[in-house]
Scaffold this active site. Sequence first.
Site, PDB file in Angstrom:
ATOM      1  N   HIS A 112       0.833  -1.221   0.000  1.00 24.34           N
ATOM      2  CA  HIS A 112       0.000   0.000   0.000  1.00 24.34           C
ATOM      3  C   HIS A 112       0.862   1.264   0.000  1.00 24.34           C
ATOM      4  O   HIS A 112       0.510   2.274   0.608  1.00 24.34           O
ATOM      5  CB  HIS A 112      -0.944   0.029   1.205  1.00 24.34           C
ATOM      6  CG  HIS A 112      -1.935  -1.098   1.237  1.00 24.34           C
ATOM      7  ND1 HIS A 112      -3.179  -1.026   0.659  1.00 24.34           N
ATOM      8  CD2 HIS A 112      -1.850  -2.347   1.778  1.00 24.34           C
ATOM      9  CE1 HIS A 112      -3.835  -2.165   0.850  1.00 24.34           C
ATOM     10  NE2 HIS A 112      -3.045  -2.983   1.523  1.00 24.34           N
ATOM     11  N   ASN A 184     -10.269  -3.041   2.379  1.00 21.11           N
ATOM     12  CA  ASN A 184      -9.933  -3.038   0.950  1.00 21.11           C
ATOM     13  C   ASN A 184     -11.206  -2.868   0.132  1.00 21.11           C
ATOM     14  O   ASN A 184     -12.318  -2.917   0.675  1.00 21.11           O
ATOM     15  CB  ASN A 184      -9.275  -4.359   0.546  1.00 21.11           C
ATOM     16  CG  ASN A 184      -7.805  -4.442   0.968  1.00 21.11           C
ATOM     17  OD1 ASN A 184      -7.156  -3.435   1.230  1.00 21.11           O
ATOM     18  ND2 ASN A 184      -7.288  -5.661   1.038  1.00 21.11           N
TER      19      ASN A 184
HETATM   20 FE1  HDD Z   1      -2.495  -4.790   5.673  1.00 24.45          FE
HETATM   21  C1  HDD Z   1      -1.071  -1.758   5.277  1.00 24.45           C
HETATM   22  C2  HDD Z   1      -5.450  -3.604   4.373  1.00 24.45           C
HETATM   23  C3  HDD Z   1      -3.846  -7.955   5.803  1.00 24.45           C
HETATM   24  C4  HDD Z   1       0.266  -5.895   7.250  1.00 24.45           C
HETATM   25  N1  HDD Z   1      -3.132  -3.031   4.956  1.00 24.45           N
HETATM   26  C5  HDD Z   1      -2.397  -1.890   4.885  1.00 24.45           C
HETATM   27  C6  HDD Z   1      -3.193  -0.837   4.329  1.00 24.45           C
HETATM   28  C7  HDD Z   1      -4.422  -1.358   4.070  1.00 24.45           C
HETATM   29  C8  HDD Z   1      -4.378  -2.736   4.475  1.00 24.45           C
HETATM   30  C9  HDD Z   1      -5.599  -0.640   3.470  1.00 24.45           C
HETATM   31  C10 HDD Z   1      -2.708   0.574   4.069  1.00 24.45           C
HETATM   32  C11 HDD Z   1      -3.051   1.487   5.192  1.00 24.45           C
HETATM   33  C12 HDD Z   1      -2.609   2.890   4.847  1.00 24.45           C
HETATM   34  O1  HDD Z   1      -3.227   3.476   3.946  1.00 24.45           O
HETATM   35  O2  HDD Z   1      -1.673   3.343   5.467  1.00 24.45           O
HETATM   36  N2  HDD Z   1      -4.251  -5.627   5.106  1.00 24.45           N
HETATM   37  C13 HDD Z   1      -5.363  -4.946   4.694  1.00 24.45           C
HETATM   38  C14 HDD Z   1      -6.485  -5.853   4.642  1.00 24.45           C
HETATM   39  C15 HDD Z   1      -6.031  -7.073   5.033  1.00 24.45           C
HETATM   40  C16 HDD Z   1      -4.634  -6.923   5.354  1.00 24.45           C
HETATM   41  C17 HDD Z   1      -7.889  -5.459   4.233  1.00 24.45           C
HETATM   42  C18 HDD Z   1      -6.769  -8.357   5.176  1.00 24.45           C
HETATM   43  C19 HDD Z   1      -8.054  -8.440   5.377  1.00 24.45           C
HETATM   44  N3  HDD Z   1      -1.880  -6.597   6.364  1.00 24.45           N
HETATM   45  C20 HDD Z   1      -2.596  -7.771   6.354  1.00 24.45           C
HETATM   46  C21 HDD Z   1      -1.855  -8.787   7.044  1.00 24.45           C
HETATM   47  C22 HDD Z   1      -0.679  -8.203   7.477  1.00 24.45           C
HETATM   48  C23 HDD Z   1      -0.724  -6.836   7.027  1.00 24.45           C
HETATM   49  C24 HDD Z   1      -2.320 -10.219   7.248  1.00 24.45           C
HETATM   50  C25 HDD Z   1       0.477  -8.791   8.244  1.00 24.45           C
HETATM   51  C26 HDD Z   1       0.453  -9.882   8.953  1.00 24.45           C
HETATM   52  N4  HDD Z   1      -0.693  -3.990   6.108  1.00 24.45           N
HETATM   53  C27 HDD Z   1       0.284  -4.617   6.801  1.00 24.45           C
HETATM   54  C28 HDD Z   1       1.464  -3.726   7.099  1.00 24.45           C
HETATM   55  C29 HDD Z   1       1.021  -2.364   6.487  1.00 24.45           C
HETATM   56  C30 HDD Z   1      -0.333  -2.716   5.895  1.00 24.45           C
HETATM   57  C31 HDD Z   1       2.761  -4.252   6.665  1.00 24.45           C
HETATM   58  C32 HDD Z   1       1.979  -1.713   5.523  1.00 24.45           C
HETATM   59  C33 HDD Z   1       2.119  -0.317   5.997  1.00 24.45           C
HETATM   60  C34 HDD Z   1       1.324  -0.218   7.187  1.00 24.45           C
HETATM   61  O3  HDD Z   1       0.794  -1.426   7.498  1.00 24.45           O
HETATM   62  O4  HDD Z   1       1.136   0.779   7.849  1.00 24.45           O
HETATM   63  O5  HDD Z   1       1.666  -3.652   8.453  1.00 24.45           O
END
Ligand code: HDD
Length: 744
Positions: A112, A184
């Site tokens: 993202h 999402n």
């Molecule tokens: Fe995630 C970012 C949505 C599963 C780890 N995720 C992130 C963002 C969105 C989502 C919209 C961007 C937020 C922003 O605009 O700053 N992610 C989801 C959805 C998931 C999902 C809808 C499943 C239903 N994510 C998921 C899992 C993990 C992560 C299973 C880790 C185990 N996601 C992250 C992250 C991020 C992230 C690495 C990247 C940057 C941040 O968090 O701030 O921690």
Amino acid sequence: MTQQPRIPGSPGNTGDSGPQMEEPTTPAGPLPPAPDQSGPATVSPTGQETGTPQEKMAQGGEFLTTAHGARLKDSDHSLRAGPRGPALLQDHHFREKISHFDHERIPERVVHARGAGAHGVFRGYGTASRISRAGVFAQDKETEVFVRFSTVVGSRGSTDLARDTRGFATKFYTDEGTWDLVGNNIPVFFIQDAIKFPDVVHAVKPHPDREIPQAQSAHDTFWDFVSLHTEAQHHTMWNMADRGIPRSYRMMEGFGIHTFRLIAEDGSTVLVKFHWKPKLGVHSVTWEEAQLISGADPDFHRRDLADAIEAGAFPEWELGVQVFEDTEDQMFAGIDLLDPTKIVPEELVPVEPVGLMTLTKNTSNYFAETEQVAFNPNNLVPGIDVTNDPLLQGRLFSYLDTQITRLGGPNWNQLPINRPHADVNDMLRDGMHQTAVHAGVAPYRPNSLDGGNPFETPDGDRPFIDHPAPVAASVKERALPATFDDHFSQARLFFHSLSEVEKEHTAQAYTFELGKCYEQAVRERQLRALANIDPALCQAVADGLGMPAPKPSLDVPEVTPSPALSQVGRTWPLDGRQVGILVGPKVSTGEVAAAVAAVDRAGMVPLVVAPSGGEAATRLLGKDLMAQRTYLTARSIEFDAVLVASDTPPAPDAANGLDSKVGVPAGAGTVDPRVELLLGEVWRQAKAIGAFGAGEEVLRAAGYLDGAGVVSGSGGDDAVQQLLTLMPAHRVWERFPTTGRLAA
Ligand code: HDD
């Protein structure tokens, strides 16, 4: 609805330089933010509103200074031992300026990374108050929000129109603490257990050797992963369908995906799935459009969002919930509510609206707001709680952890965009980038030295309550329940809910993506997965790839389609849609003015396209009309419909047309080749086309006059009224060719 935003004093977006602006010579303070760009609320960690408007801008005074406030005389020349001598180490201004610049970047989000944000407000309808004690749902309660939309795969500078899932993350700054709904635009996820998240992300990111391809899933490692981890097939099907290439952030649904638990005032609980429903409907671009946009305007979604807000066409979404009884097995109609790869069709459990979100304000500083905003599914408020969904459980660790690297330490909650709008009294102290000056001597409790502050919240004062959900007696093991095992029937349900045109697009997308894979074994394995989802789809893709279609290895189940999943068959409001109005030498300015007014009245944006800009356009259109584009600067992608309002010059104006004569035999055609290109693209993109007056001749000569979704009117107003009969369906669907092979 106003016209496209323009920089004050500029003549429109025709690419002309316009009147020269005078250079200011008198010292003046920094400009205030534009009216829709006031900064985020600055509330200190102890809940105090901090800072004058100027302090919030972090800049004041009329003169350039160093970071410690000393006024500077010259910022263009470094201090040197004479004009031809070496630079001096003592040049503090040079060192400070360069050193700060050297550290301007922070790590981009691992997923993202590319996003766009906006401020707004959420107003509760009161309908959820019976099932949740969260104040945010109370009737007419208004809560400030910040939303960040994003693509998942690409880097920060990548294109908006990659085929991808879109993030839809909302921060509600409620009185009871911040609630983050981090969702999402697709209601299911690739994996069922968070432990696989690094694997799926490594698979979809560019190949590690050459870092290719950027922002795309059309490569071997992605399809290797999803064909081996077949739980990903359902999410992948949504990506390959038109949902993977949205028309606008304003025209996307959002989903919380996981099942959450809501807790009512009396302690009773229900399970819910959150849905965001856009007031403008769910729309997509065509694949050809997506590819054109990626070259011609990679900021397409970002620009669309900001322009709409600036023009006052505020995007709106209704938040809704599907409500389920909080039973011991957490199942509904055979669907495991803890499995994030499954939906519950809306026809079985309707989405009940609980509030309205309106985005009203653009950001004033991308870095401070959109880049530094940190979402965290742990941010919950009393009345909203998590469930044991194994994907959600893992996210509860990851988001908190990731901000420590991304934002450089544990105090990221103190950044203005992340600060809660509720009182904070947390006993967290010190650490990198601590900006609070905490009072008191006893950040522990109980204490006697700070008067016992902070106190624990008694029940009557609305504390967060960890719902005492029973935990089934079990053994420790690395396993998922058998109810998670079916990976194909919901992918089939989705596919069978699509119209024939949408199915064709989906088959083409699979063919394109697998066609980009080099490994035959990967393609074969993915075809085997498709065979278990839908043999006809598998056959269509296999034909496209020139490979044999495998037989299903499992029983292909009967499914009941969910019409709510298709984007075809309904009509939608047109706010903020853009209509190109093509003018040429024999234009009737009165009729063009009537067309412009009619488009404006319909809440849409008229963009007049003239052969060239500047004074030539003024000569053609008079003083009261303005050309926003020329034949050269216009491209089909920015129009939702095109109206040809006059003839076009028979031959390109060489000075303005550049190489548009290439490939056009001398004397061929009566339509300007740039207009012909535009009409051809708009036709293939299945957008409404209209004409009046001499414009009809242009459509006839280009071969479109009698085509589907082409209308002509007696004048400018009438032609727009005709367009308005076609545009609410979003596309002229019958224009897309179908083969009949996926009709069933
Ligand atoms: Fe995630 C970012 C949505 C599963 C780890 N995720 C992130 C963002 C969105 C989502 C919209 C961007 C937020 C922003 O605009 O700053 N992610 C989801 C959805 C998931 C999902 C809808 C499943 C239903 N994510 C998921 C899992 C993990 C992560 C299973 C880790 C185990 N996601 C992250 C992250 C991020 C992230 C690495 C990247 C940057 C941040 O968090 O701030 O921690």
